[in-house]
Design a protein around this motif. Structure first.
Motif, PDB file in Angstrom:
ATOM      1  N   LEU A  13       6.346  -2.095  11.857  1.00  0.00           N
ATOM      2  CA  LEU A  13       7.464  -2.224  10.925  1.00  0.00           C
ATOM      3  C   LEU A  13       7.228  -1.423   9.644  1.00  0.00           C
ATOM      4  CD1 LEU A  13       8.439  -5.987  11.261  1.00  0.00           C
ATOM      5  CD2 LEU A  13       9.664  -3.997  12.132  1.00  0.00           C
ATOM      6  N   LEU A  14       5.990  -1.400   9.164  1.00  0.00           N
ATOM      7  CA  LEU A  14       5.696  -0.580   7.988  1.00  0.00           C
ATOM      8  C   LEU A  14       5.915   0.898   8.279  1.00  0.00           C
ATOM      9  CD1 LEU A  14       2.536  -2.194   6.352  1.00  0.00           C
ATOM     10  CD2 LEU A  14       4.826  -2.030   5.393  1.00  0.00           C
ATOM     11  N   LEU A  15       5.486   1.339   9.463  1.00  0.00           N
ATOM     12  CA  LEU A  15       5.714   2.740   9.835  1.00  0.00           C
ATOM     13  C   LEU A  15       7.206   3.056   9.917  1.00  0.00           C
ATOM     14  CD1 LEU A  15       2.991   3.323  12.553  1.00  0.00           C
ATOM     15  CD2 LEU A  15       3.162   4.451  10.340  1.00  0.00           C
ATOM     16  N   VAL A  16       7.960   2.193  10.582  1.00  0.00           N
ATOM     17  CA  VAL A  16       9.405   2.418  10.731  1.00  0.00           C
ATOM     18  C   VAL A  16      10.091   2.377   9.368  1.00  0.00           C
ATOM     19  CG1 VAL A  16      11.526   1.414  11.660  1.00  0.00           C
ATOM     20  CG2 VAL A  16       9.510   1.610  13.111  1.00  0.00           C
ATOM     21  N   GLY A  21       8.105   5.519   0.853  1.00  0.00           N
ATOM     22  CA  GLY A  21       8.117   5.700   2.304  1.00  0.00           C
ATOM     23  C   GLY A  21       6.857   6.359   2.818  1.00  0.00           C
ATOM     24  N   VAL A  22       6.393   7.391   2.133  1.00  0.00           N
ATOM     25  CA  VAL A  22       5.163   8.079   2.552  1.00  0.00           C
ATOM     26  C   VAL A  22       3.966   7.128   2.450  1.00  0.00           C
ATOM     27  CG1 VAL A  22       3.545   9.917   1.915  1.00  0.00           C
ATOM     28  CG2 VAL A  22       5.990  10.406   2.039  1.00  0.00           C
ATOM     29  N   VAL A  23       3.897   6.357   1.366  1.00  0.00           N
ATOM     30  CA  VAL A  23       2.779   5.424   1.195  1.00  0.00           C
ATOM     31  C   VAL A  23       2.843   4.316   2.251  1.00  0.00           C
ATOM     32  CG1 VAL A  23       1.675   3.811  -0.405  1.00  0.00           C
ATOM     33  CG2 VAL A  23       2.581   5.963  -1.256  1.00  0.00           C
ATOM     34  N   LEU A  24       4.051   3.847   2.595  1.00  0.00           N
ATOM     35  CA  LEU A  24       4.187   2.841   3.654  1.00  0.00           C
ATOM     36  C   LEU A  24       3.683   3.377   4.991  1.00  0.00           C
ATOM     37  CD1 LEU A  24       7.672   1.242   2.896  1.00  0.00           C
ATOM     38  CD2 LEU A  24       5.449   0.132   2.719  1.00  0.00           C
ATOM     39  N   ILE A  25       3.953   4.632   5.269  1.00  0.00           N
ATOM     40  CA  ILE A  25       3.463   5.247   6.512  1.00  0.00           C
ATOM     41  C   ILE A  25       1.934   5.277   6.520  1.00  0.00           C
ATOM     42  CG2 ILE A  25       3.341   7.430   7.794  1.00  0.00           C
ATOM     43  CD1 ILE A  25       6.277   7.909   6.893  1.00  0.00           C
ATOM     44  N   VAL A  26       1.335   5.670   5.408  1.00  0.00           N
ATOM     45  CA  VAL A  26      -0.127   5.727   5.319  1.00  0.00           C
ATOM     46  C   VAL A  26      -0.724   4.333   5.516  1.00  0.00           C
ATOM     47  CG1 VAL A  26      -2.058   6.182   3.743  1.00  0.00           C
ATOM     48  CG2 VAL A  26      -0.163   7.804   3.891  1.00  0.00           C
ATOM     49  N   VAL A  27      -0.131   3.323   4.896  1.00  0.00           N
ATOM     50  CA  VAL A  27      -0.644   1.955   5.036  1.00  0.00           C
ATOM     51  C   VAL A  27      -0.461   1.453   6.470  1.00  0.00           C
ATOM     52  CG1 VAL A  27      -0.298  -0.432   4.281  1.00  0.00           C
ATOM     53  CG2 VAL A  27      -0.371   1.403   2.601  1.00  0.00           C
TER      54      VAL A  27
END
Length: 145
Positions: free
Chosen positions: A31-34, A76-82
């Motif tokens: 979900l964080l990636l999406v 969004g970029v930071v959420l993808i990294v996490v």
């Protein structure tokens, strides 16, 4: 009088609860990636064209859509990294996931005049991520009696 004896609880033994928690953590990572990818798309749309989003009604928070685009792009970029960090099992990713999901709830609330339905859906996703990352007990120390 009879004495009551208590047996100490064993450490997490990988039972059904642990499987649910681990599954919840993996689902939170997805979900964080999406949500991160959608945040990047939302950000690019806000930066590229100011006419993509229109404000629905009057609202207290009035920001430039381009500024919101940059905010959503960075978050969004930071959420993808996490999310990637959660897949790798990094300890920092769990804490950052809770912190960023909390920030995302606030940002989506403030973004509500532009996309009210999606903002509510994104808030629900972030709340699930917070719950899943906070309830996974596989990394907590065992309780003592």
């Amino acid at each position: 009088m009879s004495q009551q004896t208590t047996t100490p609880r064993p450490p997490h033994s990988g039972g059904a609860g642990s499987a649910w928690a681990a599954g919840g953590t993996m689902f939170a990572a997805v979900l964080l990636l999406v949500d991160g990818v959608l945040g990047v798309i939302k950000g690019i749309a806000g930066i590229a064209e100011d006419e993509v989003y229109t404000r629905l009604g009057s609202y207290v928070f009035k920001f430039n859509v381009e500024a919101w685009g940059w905010i959503h792009l960075v978050v969004g970029v930071v959420l993808i990294v996490v999310g990637i960090g959660l897949f790798k099992g990094a300890g920092w990713a769990r804490v950052m996931g809770v912190v960023l999901a909390s920030i995302n709830v606030i940002l989506d609330f403030m973004w509500m005049p532009y996309t009210p339905v999606w903002a509510l859906i994104s808030i629900a996703i972030s709340l699930f991520v917070i719950w899943a990352l906070c309830t996974d007990g596989t990394r907590t120390p065992p309780r003592t009696a």
